[in-house]
Design a protein around this motif. Structure first.
Motif, PDB file in Angstrom:
ATOM      1  N   TYR A   1       0.846  -1.198   0.000  1.00 38.69           N
ATOM      2  CA  TYR A   1       0.000   0.000   0.000  1.00 38.69           C
ATOM      3  C   TYR A   1       0.877   1.241   0.000  1.00 38.69           C
ATOM      4  O   TYR A   1       1.816   1.333   0.812  1.00 38.69           O
ATOM      5  CB  TYR A   1      -0.847   0.037   1.278  1.00 38.69           C
TER       6      TYR A   1
ATOM      7  N   HIS B   1     -10.409  -1.745  -1.364  1.00 42.90           N
ATOM      8  CA  HIS B   1     -11.081  -1.020  -0.280  1.00 42.90           C
ATOM      9  C   HIS B   1     -11.863   0.148  -0.878  1.00 42.90           C
ATOM     10  O   HIS B   1     -11.351   0.854  -1.758  1.00 42.90           O
ATOM     11  CB  HIS B   1     -10.072  -0.404   0.677  1.00 42.90           C
TER      12      HIS B   1
ATOM     13  N   HIS C   1      -8.114  -7.815  -2.293  1.00 47.84           N
ATOM     14  CA  HIS C   1      -9.299  -6.985  -2.048  1.00 47.84           C
ATOM     15  C   HIS C   1      -9.092  -5.552  -2.497  1.00 47.84           C
ATOM     16  O   HIS C   1      -7.974  -5.060  -2.537  1.00 47.84           O
ATOM     17  CB  HIS C   1      -9.678  -7.004  -0.568  1.00 47.84           C
TER      18      HIS C   1
ATOM     19  N   ARG D   1      -4.798 -12.476   3.893  1.00 46.66           N
ATOM     20  CA  ARG D   1      -6.093 -11.913   3.540  1.00 46.66           C
ATOM     21  C   ARG D   1      -6.281 -12.180   2.055  1.00 46.66           C
ATOM     22  O   ARG D   1      -5.318 -12.132   1.302  1.00 46.66           O
ATOM     23  CB  ARG D   1      -6.108 -10.385   3.759  1.00 46.66           C
TER      24      ARG D   1
END
Ligand code: MBD
Ligand code: FE
Length: 247
Positions: A128, A188, A186, A183
């Motif tokens: 990120y 967000h 994905h 995880r």
């Protein structure tokens, strides 16, 4: 505050009594809790193992879209663009292109033409921006204003499955407990519109091996996308509509 603190402490006391926790175990816990802070992992710890219940109790009343946890990597005030748009990315951004599109409506079906879709996600290596070195400040982060029909259309890339950091205190817990750190891949989002409840959600991809055993317990069936091959052959297209609850 007194009631919550008292009950949390009582829950801990009960576990200690039930399992006859030794001084060696108590000292190990103390050391580990201090390490969570020293490693800067309190946001990670709380969002992975606690936030999903807070999300659950606070959104149970909604008639519109299901949401899920925010997680530790949201940054407010990302650059605003008018949809359709391409999210900020490097010229050589890795990963399969993804066109993410849909419409924002209210529970009664009316179009929310003043809605905004904030999108943030990991890159193809699982990093990120602003939480990993060497990435442009707003890489794969943006705020998108919908068009007059409430539609958004965002060009991005597919995120990778994500392993939470294993080199710190949270990783130590995972190893000691014999859990895994994954995880599912994905996206967000935060979707907002005047006079509507803010929707915080994550969207997932079908077939991801960790949709069923997310370490953060944040997957719901309604949040799994249905991507199709793009008609021009380059990457995927996915349609997903958001339905917001009026305040
Ligand atoms: C993430 O990317 C995330 O979304 C959560 C909830 C926890 C750790 C990493
Ligand atoms: Fe995430």
């Amino acid at each position: 505050m007194s009631q919550l603190a008292t009950e949390v402490l009582e829950a801990i006391h009960e576990v200690i009594r039930k399992h006859h926790v030794t001084y060696a175990e108590y000292d190990a816990l103390k050391k580990w809790l201090i390490q969570v802070g020293e490693d800067g992992e309190w946001p990670l710890f709380l969002d992975v193992w606690v936030e999903h219940v807070v999300e659950d109790v606070n959104t149970a009343h909604r008639k519109g879209n299901k949401g899920t946890i925010e997680g530790p990597y949201y940054v407010p005030d990302s650059p605003v663009q008018q949809s359709p748009a391409k999210i900020d990315q490097r010229d050589d951004e890795k990963g399969e292109p993804l066109q993410f599109q849909g419409q924002v409506r209210s529970v009664d079906g009316s179009v929310l033409k003043d809605a905004k879709v904030e999108l943030w996600h990991a890159d193809a290596d699982g990093y990120y921006s602003q939480y990993a070195p060497g990435l442009p400040e707003w890489n794969l982060r943006g705020t998108f204003e919908v068009d007059d029909e409430g539609r958004y259309q965002i060009g991005t890339v597919l995120p990778a499955p994500y392993q939470i950091p294993t080199d710190g205190a949270c990783g130590k817990l995972i190893a000691a407990a014999d859990w895994h750190a994954w995880r599912p891949a994905h996206l967000h989002v935060k979707v907002s519109a005047p006079d509507h409840e803010l929707l915080t959600a994550q969207l997932y991809f079908p077939g991801d091996p960790h949709n069923d055993d997310d370490i953060a317990s944040a997957v719901k069936p309604e949040l799994v996308l249905d991507p199709k091959d793009a008609s021009d052959g380059a990457g995927k297209v996915v349609d997903y509509d958001f339905v917001l609850d009026p305040v």
